[in-house]
Scaffold this motif. Sequence first.
Motif, PDB file in Angstrom:
ATOM      1  N   TYR A 115      39.043  41.191  47.529  1.00 19.34           N
ATOM      2  CA  TYR A 115      38.503  42.616  47.641  1.00 19.34           C
ATOM      3  C   TYR A 115      37.470  42.909  46.539  1.00 19.34           C
ATOM      4  CZ  TYR A 115      41.617  43.177  51.437  1.00 19.34           C
ATOM      5  OH  TYR A 115      42.258  42.735  52.799  1.00 19.34           O
ATOM      6  N   SER A 116      37.587  42.343  45.392  1.00 25.11           N
ATOM      7  CA  SER A 116      36.634  42.593  44.374  1.00 25.11           C
ATOM      8  C   SER A 116      35.313  42.234  44.665  1.00 25.11           C
ATOM      9  CB  SER A 116      37.080  42.248  42.871  1.00 25.11           C
ATOM     10  OG  SER A 116      38.290  42.766  42.512  1.00 25.11           O
ATOM     11  N   ARG A 117      35.356  40.904  45.186  1.00 26.63           N
ATOM     12  CA  ARG A 117      33.858  40.200  45.818  1.00 26.63           C
ATOM     13  C   ARG A 117      32.835  41.275  46.583  1.00 26.63           C
ATOM     14  NH1 ARG A 117      33.289  37.091  41.740  1.00 26.63           N
ATOM     15  NH2 ARG A 117      35.194  35.906  41.144  1.00 26.63           N
ATOM     16  N   LEU A 118      33.676  42.137  47.351  1.00 34.07           N
ATOM     17  CA  LEU A 118      33.071  43.150  48.195  1.00 34.07           C
ATOM     18  C   LEU A 118      32.541  44.403  47.374  1.00 34.07           C
ATOM     19  CD1 LEU A 118      35.430  42.551  51.270  1.00 34.07           C
ATOM     20  CD2 LEU A 118      33.411  41.370  50.613  1.00 34.07           C
ATOM     21  N   LEU A 119      32.796  44.486  46.138  1.00 35.00           N
ATOM     22  CA  LEU A 119      32.645  45.877  45.574  1.00 35.00           C
ATOM     23  C   LEU A 119      31.245  45.615  44.393  1.00 35.00           C
ATOM     24  CD1 LEU A 119      36.113  46.924  44.684  1.00 35.00           C
ATOM     25  CD2 LEU A 119      34.562  47.904  46.500  1.00 35.00           C
ATOM     26  N   PRO A 120      30.189  46.540  44.469  1.00 29.97           N
ATOM     27  CA  PRO A 120      29.343  46.193  43.231  1.00 29.97           C
ATOM     28  C   PRO A 120      29.767  46.457  41.989  1.00 29.97           C
ATOM     29  CG  PRO A 120      28.633  47.466  45.318  1.00 29.97           C
ATOM     30  CD  PRO A 120      30.225  47.334  45.329  1.00 29.97           C
ATOM     31  N   ILE A 121      29.319  45.692  41.159  1.00 28.93           N
ATOM     32  CA  ILE A 121      29.772  45.885  39.637  1.00 28.93           C
ATOM     33  C   ILE A 121      30.805  45.013  39.305  1.00 28.93           C
ATOM     34  CG2 ILE A 121      30.184  47.340  37.702  1.00 28.93           C
ATOM     35  CD1 ILE A 121      28.308  49.501  39.066  1.00 28.93           C
ATOM     36  N   VAL A 122      31.968  45.419  40.130  1.00 30.71           N
ATOM     37  CA  VAL A 122      33.246  45.024  39.808  1.00 30.71           C
ATOM     38  C   VAL A 122      33.160  43.293  40.272  1.00 30.71           C
ATOM     39  CG1 VAL A 122      35.724  44.905  40.517  1.00 30.71           C
ATOM     40  CG2 VAL A 122      34.550  47.086  40.491  1.00 30.71           C
ATOM     41  N   ARG A 123      32.527  42.991  41.262  1.00 29.26           N
ATOM     42  CA  ARG A 123      32.497  41.559  41.775  1.00 29.26           C
ATOM     43  C   ARG A 123      31.948  40.730  40.479  1.00 29.26           C
ATOM     44  NH1 ARG A 123      30.339  39.513  45.306  1.00 29.26           N
ATOM     45  NH2 ARG A 123      28.911  38.015  44.432  1.00 29.26           N
ATOM     46  N   THR A 124      30.856  41.356  39.844  1.00 26.60           N
ATOM     47  CA  THR A 124      30.359  40.520  38.455  1.00 26.60           C
ATOM     48  C   THR A 124      31.237  40.175  37.467  1.00 26.60           C
ATOM     49  OG1 THR A 124      28.187  41.904  39.012  1.00 26.60           O
ATOM     50  CG2 THR A 124      28.558  40.602  36.837  1.00 26.60           C
ATOM     51  N   PHE A 125      32.300  40.973  37.244  1.00 20.55           N
ATOM     52  CA  PHE A 125      33.172  40.745  36.022  1.00 20.55           C
ATOM     53  C   PHE A 125      34.656  40.397  36.356  1.00 20.55           C
ATOM     54  CE2 PHE A 125      29.962  43.747  34.846  1.00 20.55           C
ATOM     55  CZ  PHE A 125      29.241  43.236  33.905  1.00 20.55           C
ATOM     56  N   ILE A 126      35.146  40.281  37.685  1.00 18.07           N
ATOM     57  CA  ILE A 126      36.451  40.169  37.982  1.00 18.07           C
ATOM     58  C   ILE A 126      36.874  38.883  37.605  1.00 18.07           C
ATOM     59  CG2 ILE A 126      36.062  39.386  40.321  1.00 18.07           C
ATOM     60  CD1 ILE A 126      38.758  41.657  39.029  1.00 18.07           C
ATOM     61  N   SER A 127      35.950  37.844  37.383  1.00 18.42           N
ATOM     62  CA  SER A 127      36.696  36.506  36.948  1.00 18.42           C
ATOM     63  C   SER A 127      37.138  36.162  35.617  1.00 18.42           C
ATOM     64  CB  SER A 127      35.228  35.491  37.335  1.00 18.42           C
ATOM     65  OG  SER A 127      34.905  35.670  38.505  1.00 18.42           O
ATOM     66  N   LEU A 128      36.499  37.069  34.833  1.00 15.27           N
ATOM     67  CA  LEU A 128      37.092  37.169  33.514  1.00 15.27           C
ATOM     68  C   LEU A 128      38.447  37.549  33.100  1.00 15.27           C
ATOM     69  CD1 LEU A 128      34.301  38.632  31.260  1.00 15.27           C
ATOM     70  CD2 LEU A 128      35.340  36.029  30.945  1.00 15.27           C
ATOM     71  N   PRO A 129      39.260  38.705  33.612  1.00 16.82           N
ATOM     72  CA  PRO A 129      40.383  38.936  34.006  1.00 16.82           C
ATOM     73  C   PRO A 129      41.186  38.105  34.574  1.00 16.82           C
ATOM     74  CG  PRO A 129      39.295  40.582  34.999  1.00 16.82           C
ATOM     75  CD  PRO A 129      38.289  39.867  34.384  1.00 16.82           C
ATOM     76  N   ALA A 130      40.653  37.375  35.777  1.00 16.93           N
ATOM     77  CA  ALA A 130      41.307  36.427  36.423  1.00 16.93           C
ATOM     78  C   ALA A 130      41.685  35.301  35.534  1.00 16.93           C
ATOM     79  CB  ALA A 130      40.576  36.032  37.623  1.00 16.93           C
ATOM     80  N   GLY A 131      40.627  34.784  34.708  1.00 17.32           N
ATOM     81  CA  GLY A 131      40.853  33.711  33.691  1.00 17.32           C
ATOM     82  C   GLY A 131      41.946  34.054  32.723  1.00 17.32           C
ATOM     83  N   ILE A 132      41.838  35.084  32.184  1.00 13.94           N
ATOM     84  CA  ILE A 132      42.442  35.682  31.059  1.00 13.94           C
ATOM     85  C   ILE A 132      43.908  35.609  31.494  1.00 13.94           C
ATOM     86  CG2 ILE A 132      43.085  37.624  29.741  1.00 13.94           C
ATOM     87  CD1 ILE A 132      40.004  38.389  29.421  1.00 13.94           C
ATOM     88  N   SER A 133      44.278  36.231  33.021  1.00 18.54           N
ATOM     89  CA  SER A 133      45.402  36.219  33.300  1.00 18.54           C
ATOM     90  C   SER A 133      46.152  34.801  33.748  1.00 18.54           C
ATOM     91  CB  SER A 133      45.643  37.413  34.496  1.00 18.54           C
ATOM     92  OG  SER A 133      45.374  38.366  33.998  1.00 18.54           O
ATOM     93  N   ASN A 134      45.266  33.792  33.694  1.00 16.86           N
ATOM     94  CA  ASN A 134      45.656  32.356  34.118  1.00 16.86           C
ATOM     95  C   ASN A 134      45.839  32.347  35.439  1.00 16.86           C
ATOM     96  OD1 ASN A 134      45.679  29.584  33.393  1.00 16.86           O
ATOM     97  ND2 ASN A 134      48.013  29.936  32.898  1.00 16.86           N
ATOM     98  N   MET A 135      45.469  32.884  36.416  1.00 16.35           N
ATOM     99  CA  MET A 135      45.496  33.066  37.862  1.00 16.35           C
ATOM    100  C   MET A 135      45.333  31.358  38.410  1.00 16.35           C
ATOM    101  SD  MET A 135      43.303  34.991  40.879  1.00 16.35           S
ATOM    102  CE  MET A 135      43.690  34.563  42.622  1.00 16.35           C
ATOM    103  N   ASP A 136      46.255  31.194  39.283  1.00 18.48           N
ATOM    104  CA  ASP A 136      45.996  29.794  39.921  1.00 18.48           C
ATOM    105  C   ASP A 136      44.471  29.545  40.272  1.00 18.48           C
ATOM    106  OD1 ASP A 136      47.752  27.404  41.173  1.00 18.48           O
ATOM    107  OD2 ASP A 136      46.168  28.203  42.762  1.00 18.48           O
TER     108      ASP A 136
END
Length: 201
Positions: A115-136
């Motif tokens: 859902y973050s991919r469908l939001l302006p601004i958020v979509r640009t940065f969401i990958s960082l916390p996903a990596g930090i949290s070691n998402m699969d």
Amino acid sequence: MVESLINMVILVMGKLGYLGVFVFMALESACIPIPSEAILPFGGYLSYIGRLSIIPTIIIGTLGGTFGSILAYYLGKLGGRPLVEKYASFLHLSKSSLDKSDAYFKKYGEKIVFYSRLLPIVRTFISLPAGISNMDFKKFTVYTFFGSLIWSTLLGFTGYYMGANWIIIRPWFHYADIVVVVVIVGLIGYKLMTIKKVKKL
């Protein structure tokens, strides 16, 4: 500055075509604030006038966005958590709040990323916390791809059907950016106030 970025996108994409779509979407998804709201609608317009084709434009935009997101994901995974922990007190983040973030991504990571991919601004940065949290990583890549595909399809076809008038949609996305920023700032402010109240108790 945003206007200058948009003008640069238009100039470079006009010369590079599909390569420009891929590169700019990759940069936008790798935490560089180049507005995809200019990249893909302009790609749609170039398809409208016959310089590109709309389906390859959408696919290449999706692949570029996914590639840039993977780069940002690994940036967060390889160096993000130690850096965040180092400046946690400055950012008013406790170890428990970081652990909660990890838990949220483990439990709801797919939905958050998609859902973050469908939001302006958020979509640009969401990958960082996903990596930090070691998402699969596999789940991250799959949900990033499909979220980016929807976003690319929406913007690409908007530019295509708007034709020469594609540029008039930009103010609407600007208003969407403002709404998202206000919501994010409001949530951060609420969180800080909650933390301060807890500390007083």
